[in-house]
Design an enzyme around this catalytic site. Structure first.
Site: not given
Ligand SMILES: NC(=O)C1=CN([C@@H]2O[C@H](COP(=O)(O)OP(=O)(O)OC[C@H]3O[C@@H](n4cnc5c(N)ncnc54)[C@H](O)[C@@H]3O)[C@@H](O)[C@H]2O)C=CC1
Ligand SMILES: O=C(O)C(=O)[C@H](O)COP(=O)(O)O
Length: 381
Positions: A46, A67, A143, A203, A227, A232, A249, A252-253
């Site tokens: 990311s 990611t 959502d 995010r 997180d 960042e 962050h 998801g690790y």
């Molecule tokens: N902290 C971390 O380590 C991680 C963070 N993330 C973040 O979490 C986010 C979500 O992940 P997933 O659920 O897998 O993605 P996803 O794409 O499966 O789901 C995202 C959901 O958010 C909704 N959405 C879009 N715009 C919106 C808004 N303005 N208000 C409310 N909801 C809205 C979409 O309709 C969708 O249902 C990722 O895009 C990524 O940025 C993901 C993995 C790890």
């Molecule tokens: O999958 C995502 O989206 C995430 O936020 C990841 O956990 C971010 O990990 P890095 O790509 O920054 O190592």
């Protein structure tokens, strides 16, 4: 031979991709157009902004991000440039969900007795939602892209923000019908209920961090778990000092989640190349036994911290902040992140001989195995 340029922080990089081509490792934060000019394939995580600035004039024909999030990728530009693109949807969704429960456990929040609000109900938020509902907990969801056929508990944002625990899992979307950039600002923060928990593992930019910093000063009753942060890796040390739990962050690790990202992109690339390949598999070991008290849900919550305690990540981040190089330290903590396994790799066992039926049920919903040494207590009706 296929020339693959890849972020050195992709786990299992050579194991998975060397059979497909020559792999050159780069630093994902600092990778330059010169480093990718002759590549056929670019693999990122990311931290690498991918678009015209990096790829214009390069030989790259396939970009993969290991990611879930894709806000670092200019997907429209890639499409216009005829470059194939794949992300890894859902790869670390369980890891983020487990982070939520562990963060609540670390704050000593009795999560089994709280109402929840979820913002963003995709792979991460949806998994959390289904788990909370299976636990019988109250949970409402905001959502804007979902309808009642997708989720029975949709509610306006205002209502979601009034729950006792509010979890943000929205992607960062800058334009369009429902932008999420700063969707939680001064006005929305003021809607949080007294003594509630706000957790952002989506995010950083979804929350106006400046407004959040002011808000925490004015409302010490709110517990904030962050997180993800604006700016960042050079996050605001003042905000870090104010949050109840701050991690670099890493929600998801989990090792499983990171490896799943690698695996999904491996298959996407193999497909793109027209190769059918099963890949090398993974090396995740079998169950570790956790010695714990399962006499109550509080005991179970404590057991979660034996599996993953986010206070360790919080302490490490505060420690690097004291050292003065918060940006460098933030990235170093991520680069050197220890191998963290998901709940299903653990078996709960230990002192005491009976487990209340409710504790066994909750453990099961969370994906935790309760060791055979325990006889599940049959409570009188
Ligand atoms: N902290 C971390 O380590 C991680 C963070 N993330 C973040 O979490 C986010 C979500 O992940 P997933 O659920 O897998 O993605 P996803 O794409 O499966 O789901 C995202 C959901 O958010 C909704 N959405 C879009 N715009 C919106 C808004 N303005 N208000 C409310 N909801 C809205 C979409 O309709 C969708 O249902 C990722 O895009 C990524 O940025 C993901 C993995 C790890
Ligand atoms: O999958 C995502 O989206 C995430 O936020 C990841 O956990 C971010 O990990 P890095 O790509 O920054 O190592």
């Amino acid at each position: 031979m296929l020339n693959i340029v890849a972020d050195e922080n992709i786990p299992g990089l050579e194991t998975w991709f060397a059979p497909l081509g020559r792999v050159t490792r780069v630093n994902g934060r600092t990778v330059t157009p010169g480093q990718v000019r002759d590549a056929d394939v670019l693999l990122v995580r990311s931290v690498t902004p991918v678009g015209a600035d990096l790829l214009e004039g390069s030989a790259v024909r396939f970009v993969g991000t290991c990611t879930i999030g894709t806000d670092h990728v200019d997907i429209d530009w890639l499409q216009r440039a005829g470059i194939a693109f794949s992300a890894a949807p859902g790869c670390n969704a369980r890891s983020v969900m487990e982070y939520v429960f562990c963060a609540l456990a670390a704050l000593d929040v009795p999560w089994w007795d709280k109402s929840f609000g979820i913002v963003g109900c995709g792979n991460v938020g949806g998994r959390l939602y289904r788990t909370l509902r299976a636990l019988g907990l109250e949970c409402v969801v905001y959502d804007p892209w979902l309808g009642p056929e997708d989720c029975a508990d949709l509610a306006p944002l205002e209502q979601v923000l009034q729950q006792q625990v509010v979890c943000l899992h929205a992607p960062l979307v800058r334009g369009g019908l429902h932008p999420s950039l700063h969707m939680i600002g001064e006005r929305e923060l003021a809607m949080l209920g007294h003594g509630s928990v706000l957790l952002n593992a989506g995010r950083g930019g979804v929350v106006d961090n400046h407004a959040l910093s002011d808000f925490i000063s004015a409302r010490p009753d709110i517990e904030v778990v962050l997180d993800v942060w604006e700016g960042e890796p050079s996050i605001d040390p003042g905000l870090l000092a104010k949050v109840s739990l701050g991690t670099p962050h890493i929600a998801g690790y989990s090792y499983d989640g990171k490896l799943a990202g690698t695996e999904l992109i491996y298959h996407a690339l193999a497909d793109y190349l027209g190769q059918s390949a099963s890949g090398p598999g993974n090396d995740i070991q079998d169950k570790t036994v956790i010695d714990c008290d399962l006499g109550s849900l509080k005991g179970l919550s404590g057991a979660l911290l034996q599996i993953y305690d986010p206070r360790r990540d919080d302490e490490a981040l505060r420690h690097v902040a004291l050292g003065g190089d918060l940006g460098g330290g933030f990235d170093r903590l991520r680069r050197e992140y220890p191998r963290r396994l998901e709940f299903n790799h653990f078996r709960l066992s230990g002192h005491g001989s009976v487990v209340p039926r409710e504790v066994a049920r909750v453990a099961d919903v969370l994906g935790l195995e309760v060791g055979a040494a325990f006889a599940v207590k049959q409570e009188r009706k």
